[in-house]
Design a protein around this motif. Structure first.
Motif, PDB file in Angstrom:
ATOM      1  N   GLU A 162       0.827  -1.198   0.000  1.00 22.12           N
ATOM      2  CA  GLU A 162       0.000   0.000   0.000  1.00 22.12           C
ATOM      3  C   GLU A 162       0.866   1.255   0.000  1.00 22.12           C
ATOM      4  O   GLU A 162       1.890   1.305   0.667  1.00 22.12           O
ATOM      5  CB  GLU A 162      -0.907   0.028   1.232  1.00 22.12           C
ATOM      6  CG  GLU A 162      -1.988  -1.016   1.199  1.00 22.12           C
ATOM      7  CD  GLU A 162      -2.942  -0.872   2.359  1.00 22.12           C
ATOM      8  OE1 GLU A 162      -3.049   0.214   2.951  1.00 22.12           O
ATOM      9  OE2 GLU A 162      -3.590  -1.881   2.681  1.00 22.12           O
ATOM     10  N   GLY A 183       0.444   5.708  -0.018  1.00 23.19           N
ATOM     11  CA  GLY A 183      -0.505   6.770   0.277  1.00 23.19           C
ATOM     12  C   GLY A 183       0.027   8.109  -0.182  1.00 23.19           C
ATOM     13  O   GLY A 183       1.162   8.231  -0.637  1.00 23.19           O
ATOM     14  N   THR A 242      -4.104  -1.488  -2.889  1.00 20.66           N
ATOM     15  CA  THR A 242      -5.304  -0.832  -2.351  1.00 20.66           C
ATOM     16  C   THR A 242      -6.474  -0.955  -3.323  1.00 20.66           C
ATOM     17  O   THR A 242      -7.452  -0.217  -3.222  1.00 20.66           O
ATOM     18  CB  THR A 242      -5.042   0.647  -2.038  1.00 20.66           C
ATOM     19  OG1 THR A 242      -4.555   1.299  -3.214  1.00 20.66           O
ATOM     20  CG2 THR A 242      -4.055   0.810  -0.910  1.00 20.66           C
ATOM     21  N   LYS A 249      -7.722   2.177  -5.070  1.00 22.45           N
ATOM     22  CA  LYS A 249      -8.140   3.308  -4.240  1.00 22.45           C
ATOM     23  C   LYS A 249      -6.909   4.000  -3.677  1.00 22.45           C
ATOM     24  O   LYS A 249      -5.884   3.380  -3.440  1.00 22.45           O
ATOM     25  CB  LYS A 249      -9.047   2.832  -3.105  1.00 22.45           C
ATOM     26  CG  LYS A 249     -10.356   2.269  -3.619  1.00 22.45           C
ATOM     27  CD  LYS A 249     -11.279   1.925  -2.505  1.00 22.45           C
ATOM     28  CE  LYS A 249     -12.582   1.386  -3.090  1.00 22.45           C
ATOM     29  NZ  LYS A 249     -13.553   1.116  -2.067  1.00 22.45           N
ATOM     30  N   LYS A 298      -5.223   6.188  -0.665  1.00 24.66           N
ATOM     31  CA  LYS A 298      -5.291   6.624   0.728  1.00 24.66           C
ATOM     32  C   LYS A 298      -4.505   7.915   0.857  1.00 24.66           C
ATOM     33  O   LYS A 298      -3.448   8.069   0.258  1.00 24.66           O
ATOM     34  CB  LYS A 298      -4.706   5.563   1.657  1.00 24.66           C
ATOM     35  CG  LYS A 298      -5.520   4.297   1.688  1.00 24.66           C
ATOM     36  CD  LYS A 298      -4.973   3.336   2.707  1.00 24.66           C
ATOM     37  CE  LYS A 298      -5.869   2.116   2.790  1.00 24.66           C
ATOM     38  NZ  LYS A 298      -5.523   1.262   3.919  1.00 24.66           N
ATOM     39  N   ASP A 343      -9.381   7.950   0.450  1.00 27.23           N
ATOM     40  CA  ASP A 343      -9.675   7.408   1.783  1.00 27.23           C
ATOM     41  C   ASP A 343      -8.763   8.166   2.738  1.00 27.23           C
ATOM     42  O   ASP A 343      -7.589   7.848   2.863  1.00 27.23           O
ATOM     43  CB  ASP A 343      -9.389   5.905   1.787  1.00 27.23           C
ATOM     44  CG  ASP A 343      -9.653   5.262   3.128  1.00 27.23           C
ATOM     45  OD1 ASP A 343     -10.265   5.902   3.999  1.00 27.23           O
ATOM     46  OD2 ASP A 343      -9.241   4.096   3.303  1.00 27.23           O
TER      47      ASP A 343
END
Length: 79
Positions: free
Chosen positions: A18, A20, A48, A51, A53, A78
């Protein structure tokens, strides 16, 4: 210049973990977030499931935090 920035973002989004986006609420992080949500880049956000973050650090209610939340809402991250 735009193509170089897009290529740099794509390169950094190629990960099997992940990732971000740190949103400051300013122009730079907002542009990076917009690029990250482009379908050509989003396909690399496999950990993810496409998506994004996002995160922000600061005092609750500060202008930077409020701006980061507004950008997050606009981008649909998110947060």
């Amino acid at each position: 210049c735009k193509q170089a920035l897009e290529e740099a973002v794509i390169t950094r989004c190629m990960a099997d973990v992940e990732i971000g986006l740190f949103l400051s609420g300013g122009l730079d992080s907002s542009i990076i977030g917009g690029i990250m949500l482009d379908p050509r880049v989003r396909k690399y956000l496999t950990a993810t499931k496409g998506k994004l973050k996002s995160f922000a650090v600061g005092q609750e209610g500060s202008p930077d935090i409020l701006a980061a939340r507004a950008v997050s809402k606009y981008l649909g991250t998110d947060h």
